[in-house]
Structure formats: structure tokens, C-alpha cells
Enzyme design. Sequence first.
Site, PDB file in Angstrom:
ATOM      1  N   ASP A  85       0.811  -1.218   0.000  1.00  0.00           N
ATOM      2  CA  ASP A  85       0.000   0.000   0.000  1.00  0.00           C
ATOM      3  C   ASP A  85       0.846   1.270   0.000  1.00  0.00           C
ATOM      4  OD1 ASP A  85      -2.375  -1.490   0.049  1.00  0.00           O
ATOM      5  OD2 ASP A  85      -2.334  -1.612   2.235  1.00  0.00           O
ATOM      6  N   CYS A  86       2.153   1.136   0.077  1.00  0.00           N
ATOM      7  CA  CYS A  86       3.062   2.282   0.169  1.00  0.00           C
ATOM      8  C   CYS A  86       3.746   2.516  -1.175  1.00  0.00           C
ATOM      9  CB  CYS A  86       4.105   1.999   1.249  1.00  0.00           C
ATOM     10  SG  CYS A  86       5.458   3.182   1.267  1.00  0.00           S
ATOM     11  N   GLY A  87       3.617   3.736  -1.699  1.00  0.00           N
ATOM     12  CA  GLY A  87       4.245   4.079  -2.975  1.00  0.00           C
ATOM     13  C   GLY A  87       5.752   3.930  -2.943  1.00  0.00           C
ATOM     14  N   ARG A 107       6.541   0.255  -3.125  1.00  0.00           N
ATOM     15  CA  ARG A 107       6.292  -0.252  -4.487  1.00  0.00           C
ATOM     16  C   ARG A 107       7.404   0.178  -5.436  1.00  0.00           C
ATOM     17  NH1 ARG A 107       1.054   1.573  -3.320  1.00  0.00           N
ATOM     18  NH2 ARG A 107       1.320   3.362  -4.739  1.00  0.00           N
TER      19      ARG A 107
END
Length: 144
Positions: free
Chosen positions: A9-11, A14
Amino acid sequence: MIVIHHNPDCGTSRNVLQIIKDAGYSPIVVDYLHEGWSKPQLLALFAAADLTPRQALRVTKSPAEALGLLDENVGDDELVSGMLKHPILVNRPIVCTPKGVKLCRPSEAVLTLLDEWPPGPYFKEDGEQILDSEGNLMKHNANG
């Protein structure tokens, strides 16, 4: 071998995972939100990355404030206990390679842990360019 402690869920997490893959590696991905942590695991990661539990504490988008963990009087043992109960309290991503262990924020910080980099030009998911067409770190990211 490369291991990434990843939050999908973390940019930033990712981006780090994609940089590793685009550099030609097949990392072991640990979804720590589902796997959880053990105390020895956390302490070993923090020691290897030269982080204190306070430095590794995720303060935004986490229950750190609600749990009273932002108070400077809260000790390392209490922080680690909180992280064991609430894995989201550990900042991410933490990457382990033969070159070392690091909390990779900003995402291009992972490059110091990799022997091979993705070919340039290279852009993060938000469109920010981090490598030029020659594969060199962009000047504005030189301190990353």
C-alpha cells in the site's frame, strides 16, 4: 539474495520493489503486515541498518500517536513491543542485500545496495525521473 520487507500500500515500497525487479533481481518479498515481526528479527534488522527503534518508527498513517509512542520518554523496549503488536509501526521498506541493510526512503536509496541498476532513463511511479538516459543518478537525487 535480496529481501525486501514490503508494504504494497506504500508508494515508496512499491517503487523500491520495482527498481529491484527492473535491475534484474528476483527479490524475496516479505509482506510484514501479514507476516508480522519477531523481536530478534526486528532487533537484527535495526542493528544491521544502524537504526534505533525510534528512527524506524512509522509516525504517519500508523497508530503511533494514538498509542502514545511519539513521546520522547518512550523507550526502545516499549517501541519494539508496539511494533510487534502493530507491524504497521515499522517504517518501510527495509531492504537486505549482500551490500547491507537499509531503510530505503527515498526509494532511490536502494540503489546503493544494488550491484546492477535498471537501465536509464528511469522513472518512479509518480513520474519523477531518478536515472538519466545514461543510467546515472539524477543530480537532484544525488544525496538520496
